[in-house]
Design an enzyme around this catalytic site. Structure first.
Site, PDB file in Angstrom:
ATOM      1  N   LYS A  22       0.844  -1.214   0.000  1.00  0.00           N
ATOM      2  CA  LYS A  22       0.000   0.000   0.000  1.00  0.00           C
ATOM      3  C   LYS A  22       0.874   1.257   0.000  1.00  0.00           C
ATOM      4  CE  LYS A  22      -1.741   1.683   4.064  1.00  0.00           C
ATOM      5  NZ  LYS A  22      -1.468   3.113   4.301  1.00  0.00           N
ATOM      6  N   ASN A  23       1.804   1.325   0.943  1.00  0.00           N
ATOM      7  CA  ASN A  23       2.560   2.571   1.117  1.00  0.00           C
ATOM      8  C   ASN A  23       3.570   2.822  -0.004  1.00  0.00           C
ATOM      9  OD1 ASN A  23       1.071   3.118   3.329  1.00  0.00           O
ATOM     10  ND2 ASN A  23       2.662   2.619   4.836  1.00  0.00           N
ATOM     11  N   ARG A  96      -4.714  10.716   4.103  1.00  0.00           N
ATOM     12  CA  ARG A  96      -3.627  11.697   4.219  1.00  0.00           C
ATOM     13  C   ARG A  96      -2.611  11.572   3.071  1.00  0.00           C
ATOM     14  NH1 ARG A  96      -0.217  12.589   6.969  1.00  0.00           N
ATOM     15  NH2 ARG A  96      -0.436  14.668   7.748  1.00  0.00           N
ATOM     16  N   CYS A 120      -4.735  12.666  12.560  1.00  0.00           N
ATOM     17  CA  CYS A 120      -5.522  11.440  12.557  1.00  0.00           C
ATOM     18  C   CYS A 120      -5.326  10.751  13.897  1.00  0.00           C
ATOM     19  CB  CYS A 120      -5.132  10.537  11.393  1.00  0.00           C
ATOM     20  SG  CYS A 120      -3.473   9.892  11.563  1.00  0.00           S
ATOM     21  N   ARG A 125       0.566  14.769  12.823  1.00  0.00           N
ATOM     22  CA  ARG A 125       1.013  14.586  11.445  1.00  0.00           C
ATOM     23  C   ARG A 125       1.105  15.879  10.615  1.00  0.00           C
ATOM     24  NH1 ARG A 125      -1.138   9.028   9.151  1.00  0.00           N
ATOM     25  NH2 ARG A 125       0.885   9.131   8.157  1.00  0.00           N
ATOM     26  N   ASP A 326       4.685   0.943  12.056  1.00  0.00           N
ATOM     27  CA  ASP A 326       3.486   0.303  11.511  1.00  0.00           C
ATOM     28  C   ASP A 326       3.334  -1.160  11.953  1.00  0.00           C
ATOM     29  OD1 ASP A 326       2.824   2.656  10.289  1.00  0.00           O
ATOM     30  OD2 ASP A 326       3.553   2.080   8.307  1.00  0.00           O
ATOM     31  N   ARG A 418      -8.541  -0.334   4.702  1.00  0.00           N
ATOM     32  CA  ARG A 418      -7.653   0.670   4.095  1.00  0.00           C
ATOM     33  C   ARG A 418      -6.312   0.041   3.711  1.00  0.00           C
ATOM     34  NH1 ARG A 418      -6.042   4.720   7.903  1.00  0.00           N
ATOM     35  NH2 ARG A 418      -4.666   5.058   6.144  1.00  0.00           N
TER      36      ARG A 418
HETATM   37  N1  EPU Z   1       6.655  14.859  10.474  1.00  0.00           N
HETATM   38  C1  EPU Z   1       6.888  16.185  10.735  1.00  0.00           C
HETATM   39  N2  EPU Z   1       6.765  17.076   9.699  1.00  0.00           N
HETATM   40  C2  EPU Z   1       6.422  16.688   8.444  1.00  0.00           C
HETATM   41  C3  EPU Z   1       6.187  15.320   8.176  1.00  0.00           C
HETATM   42  C4  EPU Z   1       6.313  14.432   9.221  1.00  0.00           C
HETATM   43  O1  EPU Z   1       7.200  16.562  11.868  1.00  0.00           O
HETATM   44  O2  EPU Z   1       6.343  17.548   7.560  1.00  0.00           O
HETATM   45  C5  EPU Z   1       6.779  13.873  11.550  1.00  0.00           C
HETATM   46  C6  EPU Z   1       5.516  13.054  11.762  1.00  0.00           C
HETATM   47  O3  EPU Z   1       4.580  13.727  12.598  1.00  0.00           O
HETATM   48  C7  EPU Z   1       6.071  11.801  12.375  1.00  0.00           C
HETATM   49  C8  EPU Z   1       7.394  11.610  11.635  1.00  0.00           C
HETATM   50  O4  EPU Z   1       7.738  12.923  11.149  1.00  0.00           O
HETATM   51  O5  EPU Z   1       6.330  11.994  13.747  1.00  0.00           O
HETATM   52  C9  EPU Z   1       7.351  10.629  10.475  1.00  0.00           C
HETATM   53  O6  EPU Z   1       6.256  10.918   9.617  1.00  0.00           O
HETATM   54  P1  EPU Z   1       6.299  10.636   8.054  1.00  0.00           P
HETATM   55  O7  EPU Z   1       6.128  11.923   7.330  1.00  0.00           O
HETATM   56  O8  EPU Z   1       7.475   9.812   7.732  1.00  0.00           O
HETATM   57  O9  EPU Z   1       4.969   9.789   7.853  1.00  0.00           O
HETATM   58  P2  EPU Z   1       4.152   9.709   6.485  1.00  0.00           P
HETATM   59  O10 EPU Z   1       5.069   9.832   5.352  1.00  0.00           O
HETATM   60  O11 EPU Z   1       3.007  10.663   6.560  1.00  0.00           O
HETATM   61  C10 EPU Z   1       4.303   7.132   6.137  1.00  0.00           C
HETATM   62  C11 EPU Z   1       3.350   5.985   6.078  1.00  0.00           C
HETATM   63  C12 EPU Z   1       2.807   5.696   7.483  1.00  0.00           C
HETATM   64  C13 EPU Z   1       3.995   5.373   8.388  1.00  0.00           C
HETATM   65  C14 EPU Z   1       4.970   6.555   8.389  1.00  0.00           C
HETATM   66  C15 EPU Z   1       6.218   6.293   9.200  1.00  0.00           C
HETATM   67  C16 EPU Z   1       2.406   6.128   3.875  1.00  0.00           C
HETATM   68  C17 EPU Z   1       1.217   6.366   3.026  1.00  0.00           C
HETATM   69  N3  EPU Z   1       2.255   6.299   5.178  1.00  0.00           N
HETATM   70  O12 EPU Z   1       3.550   8.265   6.598  1.00  0.00           O
HETATM   71  O13 EPU Z   1       2.000   4.528   7.357  1.00  0.00           O
HETATM   72  O14 EPU Z   1       3.538   5.132   9.700  1.00  0.00           O
HETATM   73  O15 EPU Z   1       5.382   6.841   7.031  1.00  0.00           O
HETATM   74  O16 EPU Z   1       6.895   5.170   8.738  1.00  0.00           O
HETATM   75  O17 EPU Z   1       3.455   5.760   3.382  1.00  0.00           O
HETATM   76  C18 EPU Z   1       0.219   3.077   7.884  1.00  0.00           C
HETATM   77  O18 EPU Z   1       0.440   2.482   6.825  1.00  0.00           O
HETATM   78  O19 EPU Z   1      -0.560   2.641   8.766  1.00  0.00           O
HETATM   79  C19 EPU Z   1       0.862   4.369   8.125  1.00  0.00           C
HETATM   80  C20 EPU Z   1       0.423   5.252   9.031  1.00  0.00           C
END
Ligand code: EPU
Length: 442
Positions: A22-23, A96, A120, A125, A326, A418
């Site tokens: 998915k990711n 998201r 969320c 986030r 995750d 999801r």
């Molecule tokens: N963060 C910031 N600023 C930003 C972006 C992120 O402070 O601009 C923080 C976040 O709040 C968090 C950390 O950095 O504390 C990591 O967040 P990241 O941006 O890496 O998360 P993401 O890219 O939004 C993806 C996965 C998530 C997974 C996270 C961490 C996808 C679609 N989602 O989210 O997957 O938990 O990386 O590995 O790829 C899931 O599949 O259940 C899921 C939540």
């Protein structure tokens, strides 16, 4: 609303195939916006998040046909209307990951209007790092009525040095966004403190196959030399390491004996290291019809067995190659039955503990203090009605239910839909007693 009713205590046995990730797939689909030529993405999982991404891309002028293959699906895509630039709130609020259209739109169309994703159940986030990275490439960005409005002056971004480290490490989708923006920018971009997750590397591999010039993806420094144009591609999504990890833990908690094909072992090192200490044995075996184990450890076949006595451990979630957040809820469910005290510390999403109170309802003994939880193993879990709060928390509850005495009802299964393709069918095929029911108002 759908719920799962699980009668626990059945040992899982059998063989299953891990689906496309998915990711990984969500940003791959969004990257189709970067070219006018046809794009085929294979091994697209059948999930509501993917459906939402398809809906979003259609609204952004992409024609998409989903073609069923032998047990897998392919998305045949082509941009037909490049004038659309708005990712509407109605779709973004359901998922998201819609934010990963921002980089491709800005790079290819020079403008984007993307609804700001909210928080969320797993935390706030923010997207500040995404925006900081795009601004470093010259994008002019402001907020307007809940939308991120971004523009590349003169229609093209400029390569630059970008630092993506934040208080919780790098950002996965932020790295994807900046990488997609930089591939069509003028000049060279260096992303420092890039996310090292294998899904970022998968996206880079697809972009490279489209003609992008990228080195270093999968590590903390990615260098991108901008090109004028990208071509079409036929690309297969990597296997889902979180789905694989979830079924490995499900097999372990039921003292089962399960073979997983298409298992991305190479992307699961930290999880397998922790599981080995618990007493879970994951051994490579030959893929179907083969006599040797797979050379490609991202498409491995593994046999999962577990010791009867589970050892307590310490787990700290970290950015890749550390233990993935995750899989935190799922391993917590397993550790509820370990022989002693385990500690889990969450370093990515400090509040991602919604499953704790539900596991307590099943007789677990867990004490949360700040970003850590101490799990004192109990002899058995008791079936109970529980409420799923987010995707991975729900997976943790299903795993607990598979081992619990009596019946567990996991409500709000739409969270699971999801990210897990027909989870009840997969678990039934392995001998679990699980069914999907419709519960009014749950
Ligand atoms: N963060 C910031 N600023 C930003 C972006 C992120 O402070 O601009 C923080 C976040 O709040 C968090 C950390 O950095 O504390 C990591 O967040 P990241 O941006 O890496 O998360 P993401 O890219 O939004 C993806 C996965 C998530 C997974 C996270 C961490 C996808 C679609 N989602 O989210 O997957 O938990 O990386 O590995 O790829 C899931 O599949 O259940 C899921 C939540």
């Amino acid at each position: 609303m759908d719920a799962f009713v699980i009668h626990g205590g059945k040992r899982l046995r059998g063989r299953i195939r891990v689906n496309g990730s998915k990711n990984a797939c969500l940003p791959l689909l969004a990257a189709a916006l970067l070219t006018d030529e046809p794009v085929i993405i294979r091994d697209v999982p059948d999930l509501s998040d993917i459906e939402n991404m398809v809906r979003l891309l259609v609204s952004l002028g992409c024609k998409i046909d989903t073609v069923e293959g032998k047990g897998t699906r392919a998305a045949h895509m082509q941009v037909t209307d490049p004038t659309r630039i708005e990712a509407h709130y109605d779709i973004v609020r359901t998922m998201r990951a819609s934010i990963c259209t921002l980089g491709p739109l800005l790079a290819k169309r020079g403008r984007a209007r993307v609804s700001m994703p909210g928080g969320c159940n797993i935390g706030d986030r923010p997207v500040d790092l995404h925006l900081r990275g795009l601004k470093a490439l010259g994008a002019k960005i402001h907020l307007d009525g809940g939308y991120i409005v971004a523009e590349a002056p003169g229609g093209r971004l400029k390569g630059s040095r970008v630092f993506l480290g934040g208080p919780f490490g790098s950002t996965v989708l932020g790295t994807d966004n900046v990488m997609c923006a930089a591939v069509l920018a003028e000049g060279t971009t260096v992303i420092e403190s890039a996310a090292c997750e294998p899904e970022v590397e998968d996206l880079a591999n697809m972009l490279i196959a489209m003609g992008a010039k990228i080195t270093g993806a999968g590590g903390p420094r990615i260098t991108i030399e901008g090109v004028k144009k990208l071509k079409g591609v036929d690309y297969t999504t990597m296997a889902d390491r979180i789905e694989a990890g979830t079924y490995i833990i499900a097999a372990a908690i039921t003292n089962g004996d399960v073979v997983l094909d298409n298992c991305p072992t190479d992307a699961l090192t930290a999880a397998l290291d922790r599981l080995a200490e618990v007493g879970v044995d994951v051994e490579s075996v030959p893929p179907p019809g083969k006599s040797d184990v797979a050379k490609d450890r991202l498409r491995d076949s593994v046999r999962v067995t577990a010791a009867r006595r589970l050892e307590p451990i310490q787990v700290v979630t970290q950015p890749h190659p550390g233990f993935p957040t995750d899989l935190q809820a799922q391993i917590m469910a397993l550790l509820c039955l370990a022989d002693g005290n385990s500690i889990i510390t969450e370093k990515i999403f400090p509040d991602r503990f919604m499953h704790v109170s539900e596991l307590l309802r099943m007789g677990a003994n867990i004490t949360r203090t700040g970003t850590s939880a101490m799990i004192s193993g109990v002899k058995h879990l008791e079936g109970a009605p529980v409420m799923a709060s987010d995707l991975r928390a729900s997976a943790g509850l299903v795993i607990a239910g598979l081992a619990a005495k009596g019946a567990t009802t996991v409500n709000r299964v739409y969270h699971l839909d999801r990210g897990y393709e027909k989870m009840e069918n997969t678990l039934q095929a392995l001998g679990a007693q699980i069914e999907r029911v419709n519960v009014a108002g749950a």
